[in-house]
Each structure stands twice: as structure tokens, then as C-alpha cells.
Design an enzyme around this catalytic site. Structure first.
Site, PDB file in Angstrom:
ATOM      1  N   CYS A  75     -19.553   4.019  21.067  1.00  0.00           N
ATOM      2  CA  CYS A  75     -19.061   2.864  20.310  1.00  0.00           C
ATOM      3  C   CYS A  75     -17.647   2.993  19.762  1.00  0.00           C
ATOM      4  CB  CYS A  75     -20.019   2.568  19.159  1.00  0.00           C
ATOM      5  SG  CYS A  75     -21.726   2.287  19.688  1.00  0.00           S
ATOM      6  N   HIS A 125     -16.965  -1.119  13.030  1.00  0.00           N
ATOM      7  CA  HIS A 125     -17.253   0.292  13.328  1.00  0.00           C
ATOM      8  C   HIS A 125     -16.003   1.145  13.508  1.00  0.00           C
ATOM      9  CE1 HIS A 125     -20.816   2.867  15.048  1.00  0.00           C
ATOM     10  NE2 HIS A 125     -20.378   3.292  13.865  1.00  0.00           N
ATOM     11  N   ASP A 280     -18.436  -2.122  25.097  1.00  0.00           N
ATOM     12  CA  ASP A 280     -17.863  -0.838  24.685  1.00  0.00           C
ATOM     13  C   ASP A 280     -18.374   0.323  25.530  1.00  0.00           C
ATOM     14  OD1 ASP A 280     -20.428  -0.956  23.618  1.00  0.00           O
ATOM     15  OD2 ASP A 280     -19.856  -0.329  21.600  1.00  0.00           O
TER      16      ASP A 280
END
Length: 471
Positions: A75, A125, A280
Site C-alpha cells: 500500500c 495512508h 496500488d
């Protein structure tokens, strides 16, 4: 006669390329980012089980990079490379739950500095201060409009932040609510007349797999799911159950993409908007007996990568076999917008190639795992690797030497490892030399992961290799 001549000249000035009124219109960018959507799980990619009609239509209008990879397939590293155009060992985000340095030069900062409005919706994130913490404006890396959360996959009880630390709740299945906000942003920007960069960052189809709305779950029955032939027999029942839920998330997101495309058209800006659809990283989903990501096999590594261009190239679809990597996205998008690419960028600019020009690559791109962690921790077989992905081959070394070699043309499910096979020795030697050359150019010494953890000052769980985080 003189009056007619004047009118003729005036019209020519207004509408000719050199006329004072014929100013170039900057293209908008709608970047649709999904989470853990592997390349083969789409209708346009040949999957006859999953229903993705809207994305299939988008693919028909787009340049499809069929060998696109997430160079460090997990990620946070992808997201950091997307924003900076840098590789993980440069920006430092090679683990999850660490902060992208505030000093980074990002695509949002460059575009905002060039007069663009910038917006981010969904999963961020990149702040490294806990997965539910508020990210203040000064740590948003150049994004102005903000409806985001660091990380959650609780899709039906999801919240986000705007400009204040007050939590706000997405109504129902969060992807649908996020799409409604994105549609309104597109409408508002089209009326304002200011070019925009909008990143719509969805959390699905990342596990948990069985939380899509019931009407989507009913579309897929586990017993009817057909598996890839590289799923071991003892894991096939689990794989079918997981894929049924995974496909349900995919089809729900496909409807979101359809709504976004319709909104661009309704707003009258579809032909002046570059649309990118990608993920991703992928998901092993039991292929090779593996789960999730970080691994060098195609199910983890390969991602969908569609570029629908603007202007004269709008709607002209074609498929290309050149690899493209995570760090190539920022320079390519800036190139398409004819904006200056910062000197900090390491990726390649494919904008001319997208328009039919020369391929800027040599046909090979580097894949990495600087330090395994979490679901691929060392106790589960995780290990550092460096490799090459070309249009045809996958070649990977671990710290002990050559590890994997696949001919993806004759062995598309990567079931026959040719590494150290005497018959493949010339090919292996050639790929090994190419990999070593690329690593040398990139300044990658290929060290044990602990060296990089120490270099960047990270504190990790000694068992899992994971940076501790709070939910």
C-alpha cells in the site's frame, strides 16, 4: 469590402491556433485509485466471471498498459511513489504506516503551483500517525480539498475528516458515498472553470472480502467461481469463497466508475479530462498458495493501468506491452499536462509514448521488496528481493542469489521456474546482468532489510517487521 475583410481577419484570429482568443485549455486529471485490485480481475483483461462493464468501456477508450506493475507491491510504497515520482528507497516509504516526508515534492504541490485545484477523497495512508488520526492541512502534501482518512477497510462503518479534527461518517458502503462527493467536486470545478487534479482513492476490493452490499454479493456464488490453475487443491475452496466476495467489491466499484464517467460527460468536461484507473498492488488470492501482496508473482505485482487521454487523443484506445512502474505516474501525468517535471523525480515520462511517440524505457522495470513485513513476515517465507519485469520475463534475486525466472508468454501462470535450469542459462545471465546494471544506476546496494530500517530510523516489531500503528 473592407468591413468584410476585417470580419474575416477577426474570425481568423479568434479561432486560429495563433489567435489571441485560442488559448490552450489545461486538462483536468481524475485519478481513480483502487486497493488490491489485481490486473487479471477485469472483464477487459479477459476475465469472463467478474462484471466490470463500465471499466471495460473505459478500457476501450484508453491506452491500456497490460504489463503495468507496482514496483514495491504494497500500500504505502505505491502511494508515496505515485505522489513523488521516486522509488521507495529514495522517498523512504518501503514499509506501511510511516510518514511520507513533508519535504517531498509531490504532484499535488506542482499542480497547485501551476494553477490547479487539487482534491483527495478516500484512503490516504501516508501520514504515519495512526490509521484513524486527523491529517492537518500542512501534512496533506499539496491537496486542498480533503475528505480522507489514513486507512480503514471497515467499508460499512467508515469515517473521514475534512478540514477539522471532527470525525464525519460515510453513509452506507463508503465507496458509494465517496463517489457522490467526487461527483459534486467535479460539478463544482467544471462551473468554476479551474483545472483540477482529483484523486479518488477507494479502499476496496482489499479484504475483508465479504462486506460488499448484498445485491453485489448475490452476483457471485463460490461454487461457480473458476480458479487460476496455480491455486493448490487444498486451498481451492477458500479461494473460491474469497474470490466471490472480491468480485462483489469489484463490481460495486465498477458502478462507481460508471457514475464518475457519466458526471464528467454531464459536466461537459469529459473530453478535456485525463482519466487514470489503477491499483496500488494486486492480490495473490491463493495462487501459488499465497495471500495478499508484497510477493514477486504477477497476481501481487501486476495492476490495471488505463490512461484515457484528453483533447485530440480522447477516446482512442489501444493496448501496449511496455512495462510501466509506480514512480512513472507522476512524471507522465505532468508531461501530459505540459508542466515542468521536478528534478527530484526518478520515474520515466511516458506522455509522448501515450500520444504515439517513442517508448522512454528499455523494456524492463525493477521490482523490489526492501524489507518484508506483516502478512509476508519472515516466519511466513517473506524475504528481500530485487527483480526485473519485462513484457515477457520475470527474473528475481533474493539475498542468496537467483530465485525466480518465468517466461510469462509460454507460462502465463508462472508454474515453471526456469531459474538455474541449464537450458535457460544464457537468458538468466542476460537478465541478471541487466538487473545488476539497473540497481547500480539506481544506487541500490540490495542490503538486508534491517539496514534500511536503521537508515531511516524506523522502529519495527522484531517478529513481524511491521511499524506499530494504532487503529
Amino acid at each position: 469590402m473592407q468591413v468584410r475583410f476585417f470580419v474575416f481577419i477577426l474570425i481568423g484570429c479568434l479561432f486560429s491556433p495563433n489567435g489571441v482568443q485560442a488559448e490552450k485549455t489545461e486538462p483536468n486529471i481524475l485519478f481513480i485509485l483502487t486497493d488490491q485490485w489485481r490486473a487479471p480481475s477485469l472483464g477487459y483483461a479477459g476475465n469472463e466471471q467478474v462484471q466490470t462493464p463500465h471499466i471495460d468501456e473505459l478500457a476501450r477508450q484508453s491506452v491500456n498498459f497490460k504489463n503495468a506493475v507496482s514496483g514495491c507491491p504494497v500500500c504505502c510504497p505505491f502511494r508515496a511513489s505515485l505522489l513523488t515520482g521516486q522509488r521507495p528507497l529514495t522517498h523512504g516509504v518501503f514499509l506501511n504506516d510511516v510518514q511520507l516526508p513533508e519535504k517531498s515534492v509531490t504532484i499535488a504541490e506542482v499542480m497547485a503551483g501551476s494553477g490547479y485545484a487539487t482534491g483527495f477523497i478516500g484512503k490516504w495512508h501516508l501520514d504515519g500517525r495512526g490509521r484513524t488520526a486527523f491529517t492537518p492541512p500542512e501534512r496533506r502534501q499539496g491537496f486542498q480539498f480533503w475528505r480522507a482518512l489514513e486507512c480503514t477497510h471497515n467499508y460499512n462503518k467508515s469515517f473521514y475528516y475534512g478540514d477539522s479534527p471532527e470525525r464525519q461518517t460515510w453513509e452506507g458502503y463508503d465507496a458509494f458515498a465517496q463517489t457522490r462527493v467526487a461527483r459534486q467536486y467535479i460539478r463544482d470545478q467544471s462551473k468554476a472553470g479551474q483545472p483540477f487534479l482529483l484523486v479518488m482513492s477507494y479502499g476496496s476490493p482489499h479484504n475483508p472480502y465479504h462486506t460488499a452490499p448484498p445485491e453485489y454479493q448475490r452476483l457471485y456464488q463460490p461454487e461457480k467461481i473458476k480458479l487460476r490453475p496455480n491455486v493448490p487443491k487444498d486451498q481451492q475452496a477458500a479461494a473460491k469463497k474469497e474470490l466471490a466476495g472480491y468480485f462483489a467489491h469489484c463490481t460495486a466499484l465498477d458502478d462507481c466508475v460508471g457514475d464518475l464517467m457519466a458526471t464528467l460527460k454531464e459536466a461537459g468536461i469529459d473530453q478535456n479530462t485525463i482519466v487514470v484507473f489503477t491499483s496500488d498492488h494486486g492480490d495473490m488470492l491463493r495462487s501459488h498458495g499465497q495471500i495478499r501482496k508484497q510477493k514477486p508473482w504477477d497476481e501481487s505485482l501486476r495492476v490495471p493501468m488505463l490512461f484515457r487521454l484528453s483533447g485530440a487523443q480522447h477516446g482512442k484506445g489501444r493496448t501496449v506491452d511496455s512495462p510501466i512502474n509506480s514512480e512513472d505516474l507522476m512524471p507522465t501525468l505532468l508531461g501530459l499536462c505540459e508542466l515542468t517535471i521536478p528534478k527530484t523525480v526518478e520515474g520515466l515520462d511516458y506522455s509522448d509514448y501515450l500520444r504515439g511517440g517513442k517508448n522512454p524505457s528499455d523494456g524492463a522495470t525493477v521490482i523490489t521488496c526492501p524489507s518484508p513485513f506483516g502478512e509476508w513476515q519472515r516466519s511466513r517465507g517473506g524475504k528481500e528481493y530485487r527483480g526485473l519485469r519485462t513484457a515477457r520475463y520475470t527474473y528475481v534475486r533474493d539475498l542468496n542469489g537467483p530465485w525466480l525466472l518465468y517466461d510469462n508468454q509460454t507460462d502465463p501462470y508462472q508454474q515453471n521456474n526456469l531459474c538455474n535450469d541449464p537450458k535457460s542459462a544464457p537468458l538468466q545471465a542476460r537478465l541478471d546482468a541487466a538487473l545488476k546494471k539497473k540497481l547500480a544506476v539506481q544506487g541500490d546496494q540490495f542490503l538486508h532489510g534491517s539496514k534500511y530500517i536503521d537508515q531511516f530510523g524506523y522502529k519495527v516489531n522484531p517478529k513481524t517487521g511491521t511499524v506499530p500503528y494504532t487503529n
